[in-house]
Design a protein around this motif. Structure first.
Motif, PDB file in Angstrom:
ATOM      1  N   ASP A 189       0.837  -1.191   0.000  1.00  0.00           N
ATOM      2  CA  ASP A 189       0.000   0.000   0.000  1.00  0.00           C
ATOM      3  C   ASP A 189       0.877   1.248   0.000  1.00  0.00           C
ATOM      4  OD1 ASP A 189      -2.264   1.528   0.057  1.00  0.00           O
ATOM      5  OD2 ASP A 189      -2.962   0.835   2.006  1.00  0.00           O
ATOM      6  N   GLY A 190       0.388   2.326  -0.596  1.00  0.00           N
ATOM      7  CA  GLY A 190       1.165   3.551  -0.706  1.00  0.00           C
ATOM      8  C   GLY A 190       1.893   3.599  -2.034  1.00  0.00           C
ATOM      9  N   PHE A 191       2.748   4.605  -2.191  1.00  0.00           N
ATOM     10  CA  PHE A 191       3.381   4.827  -3.486  1.00  0.00           C
ATOM     11  C   PHE A 191       4.904   4.757  -3.440  1.00  0.00           C
ATOM     12  CE2 PHE A 191      -0.801   6.810  -3.726  1.00  0.00           C
ATOM     13  CZ  PHE A 191      -1.294   6.090  -4.804  1.00  0.00           C
ATOM     14  N   ALA A 192       5.439   4.185  -2.349  1.00  0.00           N
ATOM     15  CA  ALA A 192       6.886   3.981  -2.250  1.00  0.00           C
ATOM     16  C   ALA A 192       7.249   2.632  -2.866  1.00  0.00           C
ATOM     17  CB  ALA A 192       7.332   4.022  -0.793  1.00  0.00           C
ATOM     18  N   ALA A 193       8.399   2.583  -3.525  1.00  0.00           N
ATOM     19  CA  ALA A 193       8.863   1.325  -4.116  1.00  0.00           C
ATOM     20  C   ALA A 193       9.450   0.389  -3.068  1.00  0.00           C
ATOM     21  CB  ALA A 193       9.908   1.617  -5.190  1.00  0.00           C
ATOM     22  N   GLY A 194       9.866   0.951  -1.935  1.00  0.00           N
ATOM     23  CA  GLY A 194      10.454   0.124  -0.882  1.00  0.00           C
ATOM     24  C   GLY A 194      11.966   0.077  -0.937  1.00  0.00           C
ATOM     25  N   GLY A 195      12.570   1.120  -1.507  1.00  0.00           N
ATOM     26  CA  GLY A 195      14.027   1.181  -1.571  1.00  0.00           C
ATOM     27  C   GLY A 195      14.592   0.203  -2.582  1.00  0.00           C
ATOM     28  N   PRO A 196      15.928   0.048  -2.599  1.00  0.00           N
ATOM     29  CA  PRO A 196      16.566  -0.860  -3.565  1.00  0.00           C
ATOM     30  C   PRO A 196      16.059  -2.295  -3.474  1.00  0.00           C
ATOM     31  CG  PRO A 196      18.201   0.553  -2.515  1.00  0.00           C
ATOM     32  CD  PRO A 196      16.911   0.795  -1.797  1.00  0.00           C
ATOM     33  N   GLU A 197      15.784  -2.765  -2.241  1.00  0.00           N
ATOM     34  CA  GLU A 197      15.280  -4.126  -2.087  1.00  0.00           C
ATOM     35  C   GLU A 197      13.890  -4.267  -2.703  1.00  0.00           C
ATOM     36  OE1 GLU A 197      16.251  -2.179   0.386  1.00  0.00           O
ATOM     37  OE2 GLU A 197      18.138  -3.058   1.107  1.00  0.00           O
ATOM     38  N   GLY A 198      13.063  -3.253  -2.482  1.00  0.00           N
ATOM     39  CA  GLY A 198      11.727  -3.275  -3.065  1.00  0.00           C
ATOM     40  C   GLY A 198      11.771  -3.247  -4.578  1.00  0.00           C
ATOM     41  N   ALA A 199      12.673  -2.438  -5.117  1.00  0.00           N
ATOM     42  CA  ALA A 199      12.811  -2.368  -6.572  1.00  0.00           C
ATOM     43  C   ALA A 199      13.259  -3.710  -7.138  1.00  0.00           C
ATOM     44  CB  ALA A 199      13.790  -1.254  -6.952  1.00  0.00           C
ATOM     45  N   GLU A 200      14.164  -4.393  -6.409  1.00  0.00           N
ATOM     46  CA  GLU A 200      14.621  -5.718  -6.852  1.00  0.00           C
ATOM     47  C   GLU A 200      13.467  -6.715  -6.880  1.00  0.00           C
ATOM     48  OE1 GLU A 200      17.267  -7.326  -8.178  1.00  0.00           O
ATOM     49  OE2 GLU A 200      17.863  -5.254  -8.526  1.00  0.00           O
TER      50      GLU A 200
END
Length: 233
Positions: free
Chosen positions: A65-76
């Motif tokens: 939920d929300g609009f953050a990717a979750g940092g480098p780990e989330g992007a991976e």
């Protein structure tokens, strides 16, 4: 009146997808977990829907939920999921990530888009929560595959966003404004005439396609009513 309008309907499963296509939808947005405003569905769900209908599918890439990717780990994780979805038959996507200040998370967006390898994609309603819509559009203007913005013109919905939508469609041809404006978010049938008159020709519905709201399935007749209005019948 401009060209025939595109009607995109949110589908959660095969039942939704079949009903939406039968009602006249041109494209589906595939998601799960509408309580979190739509997250990435499973690869199995995507494959099942792909086998059941022959209209275009755009699959949500959003893991929380929300609009953050979750940092480098989330992007991976997003890159990995995108690969799994492509293997399941997905060839169009929906995504959009902001940083803590409301600017576009260009790094996350670029990493995910690189994994899409030229697939068409929509930047979703994160644009309506951006600190600066114009700056976001210009920062993303050169990314491959970006052909659509899903937007209500305002975080509060189309009622408040209508003037913004009309102003943006008039900027077609300017850097960052060549993408299709796909209107969704508190969209009602009574908004359609003004939007069509302004030259907007793409519309996105979720709850409006369901007579029982999100607790029930897409209803073919509800989609058909939208198709009728969009076609000016």
């Amino acid at each position: 009146m401009s060209k025939r309008a595109v009607l995109e309907v949110i589908a959660l499963d095969v039942e939704d997808a079949v009903a939406a296509q039968a009602g006249g939808a041109d494209r589906l947005e595939l998601v799960t977990e509408m309580a979190a405003d739509g997250l990435t569905p499973s690869a199995a769900t995507v494959a099942g829907i792909r086998a059941a209908v022959d209209i275009d599918l755009r699959v949500m890439l959003r893991l929380a939920d929300g609009f953050a990717a979750g940092g480098p780990e989330g992007a991976e994780r997003l890159v990995r999921v995108a690969g799994e979805l492509r293997e399941a038959g997905a060839d169009q996507f929906v995504l959009g990530f902001l940083d803590a200040d409301g600017g576009v998370d260009r790094d996350a967006v670029e990493r995910v888009v690189a994994a899409l390898d030229g697939c068409s994609w929509t930047f979703h309603r994160a644009v309506d929560r951006a600190a600066d819509r114009d700056a976001l559009r210009k920062q993303l203007a050169d990314l491959p595959g970006l052909d659509t913005y899903l937007t209500a013109g305002s975080a509060a919905g189309v009622d408040e966003g209508l003037p913004t939508l009309v102003a943006e469609v008039r900027r077609r041809g300017e850097p960052g404004y060549d993408q299709t404006i796909l209107v969704g978010g508190g969209l009602r049938l009574d908004h359609v005439p003004a939007l069509r008159h302004a030259g907007i020709d793409a519309f996105h519905i979720g709850g409006a396609a369901r007579s029982a709201g999100w607790a029930g399935p897409v209803v073919e007749g509800a989609v058909r009513e939208w198709r009728r209005v969009l076609d000016g019948e």
